[in-house]
Write a protein that holds these residues in place. Structure first.
Motif, mmCIF file in Angstrom:
data_model
loop_
_atom_site.group_PDB
_atom_site.id
_atom_site.type_symbol
_atom_site.label_atom_id
_atom_site.label_comp_id
_atom_site.label_asym_id
_atom_site.label_seq_id
_atom_site.Cartn_x
_atom_site.Cartn_y
_atom_site.Cartn_z
ATOM 1 N N LEU A 34 -12.371 26.909 9.303
ATOM 2 C CA LEU A 34 -12.662 26.810 10.739
ATOM 3 C C LEU A 34 -14.154 26.885 11.040
ATOM 4 O O LEU A 34 -14.550 26.942 12.201
ATOM 5 C CB LEU A 34 -11.919 27.917 11.499
ATOM 6 C CG LEU A 34 -10.392 27.917 11.357
ATOM 7 C CD1 LEU A 34 -9.790 29.050 12.186
ATOM 8 C CD2 LEU A 34 -9.795 26.584 11.768
ATOM 9 N N LYS A 35 -15.002 26.858 10.012
ATOM 10 C CA LYS A 35 -16.453 26.961 10.211
ATOM 11 C C LYS A 35 -17.015 25.825 11.050
ATOM 12 O O LYS A 35 -18.088 25.970 11.625
ATOM 13 C CB LYS A 35 -17.178 27.017 8.870
ATOM 14 C CG LYS A 35 -17.042 28.328 8.163
ATOM 15 C CD LYS A 35 -17.843 28.310 6.877
ATOM 16 C CE LYS A 35 -17.593 29.563 6.080
ATOM 17 N NZ LYS A 35 -18.333 29.532 4.811
ATOM 18 N N ALA A 36 -16.309 24.710 11.135
ATOM 19 C CA ALA A 36 -16.786 23.584 11.939
ATOM 20 C C ALA A 36 -16.777 23.917 13.427
ATOM 21 O O ALA A 36 -17.447 23.266 14.220
ATOM 22 C CB ALA A 36 -15.938 22.350 11.677
ATOM 23 N N MET A 37 -16.029 24.935 13.786
ATOM 24 C CA MET A 37 -15.941 25.349 15.184
ATOM 25 C C MET A 37 -17.193 26.152 15.550
ATOM 26 O O MET A 37 -17.561 27.081 14.830
ATOM 27 C CB MET A 37 -14.691 26.215 15.374
ATOM 28 C CG MET A 37 -14.417 26.612 16.798
ATOM 29 S SD MET A 37 -12.979 27.706 16.941
ATOM 30 C CE MET A 37 -11.734 26.850 16.026
ATOM 31 N N PRO A 38 -17.848 25.814 16.656
ATOM 32 C CA PRO A 38 -19.006 26.604 17.080
ATOM 33 C C PRO A 38 -18.610 28.052 17.377
ATOM 34 O O PRO A 38 -17.489 28.316 17.834
ATOM 35 C CB PRO A 38 -19.479 25.905 18.352
ATOM 36 C CG PRO A 38 -18.875 24.553 18.317
ATOM 37 C CD PRO A 38 -17.607 24.670 17.529
ATOM 38 N N ASN A 39 -19.525 28.973 17.107
ATOM 39 C CA ASN A 39 -19.238 30.388 17.338
ATOM 40 C C ASN A 39 -18.892 30.652 18.796
ATOM 41 O O ASN A 39 -18.066 31.512 19.091
ATOM 42 C CB ASN A 39 -20.425 31.253 16.901
ATOM 43 C CG ASN A 39 -20.061 32.711 16.844
ATOM 44 O OD1 ASN A 39 -19.097 33.086 16.195
ATOM 45 N ND2 ASN A 39 -20.812 33.536 17.542
ATOM 46 N N SER A 40 -19.505 29.914 19.722
ATOM 47 C CA SER A 40 -19.204 30.119 21.146
ATOM 48 C C SER A 40 -17.746 29.779 21.460
ATOM 49 O O SER A 40 -17.103 30.443 22.276
ATOM 50 C CB SER A 40 -20.145 29.288 22.015
ATOM 51 O OG SER A 40 -20.023 27.917 21.703
ATOM 52 N N VAL A 41 -17.210 28.769 20.798
ATOM 53 C CA VAL A 41 -15.800 28.412 20.988
ATOM 54 C C VAL A 41 -14.925 29.511 20.400
ATOM 55 O O VAL A 41 -13.939 29.936 21.020
ATOM 56 C CB VAL A 41 -15.478 27.041 20.352
ATOM 57 C CG1 VAL A 41 -13.988 26.751 20.392
ATOM 58 C CG2 VAL A 41 -16.261 25.938 21.038
#
Length: 125
Positions: A34-41
């Motif tokens: 899931l690293k492709a997901m931005p931390n803000s999301v």
């Protein structure tokens, strides 16, 4: 059917709230796919999950809030599908996460269908 749906709703609400607290205490680095997901999301999902968990059980207090149940269940199902897509696109070969997320999504869809058509909650119910 009403009792089965309530049991599923409470179980899903607990599952979702625990997931929100887990996200709060762990970084996205804990789930490599899931690293492709931005931390803000990732952090936004905490609030969304807590709102959905509340939406699953609030009709126990006021049945007029019954329309929140299918909405919350569908949002959680969409989150699980998003996780599945990100996992597949990451090239990870493990299937355990996919099976888990799709099972949760299936429970969500059963709840959404059940509360929309089989045993709806609300002012008319």
């Amino acid at each position: 059917m009403n009792i089965i749906l309530w049991v599923l709703q409470v179980a899903l609400a607990i599952h979702t709230a625990i997931g929100a607290f887990w996200k709060f205490s762990n970084s996205i680095e804990m789930v490599p796919s899931l690293k492709a997901m931005p931390n803000s999301v990732w952090m936004s999902l905490i609030g969304i999950e807590l709102l959905c968990a509340a939406g699953l059980v609030l009709p126990a207090i006021n049945r007029q809030w019954g329309m929140l149940v299918p909405l919350a269940a569908i949002i959680i199902a969409l989150e699980m599908v998003l996780f599945t897509i990100l996992h597949l696109r990451s090239g990870q070969t493990t299937q355990g996460e996919i099976i888990y997320w799709l099972c949760v999504a299936a429970v969500c869809l059963v709840i959404a269908y059940g509360r929309s058509f089989v045993a709806p909650l609300g002012a008319a119910a």
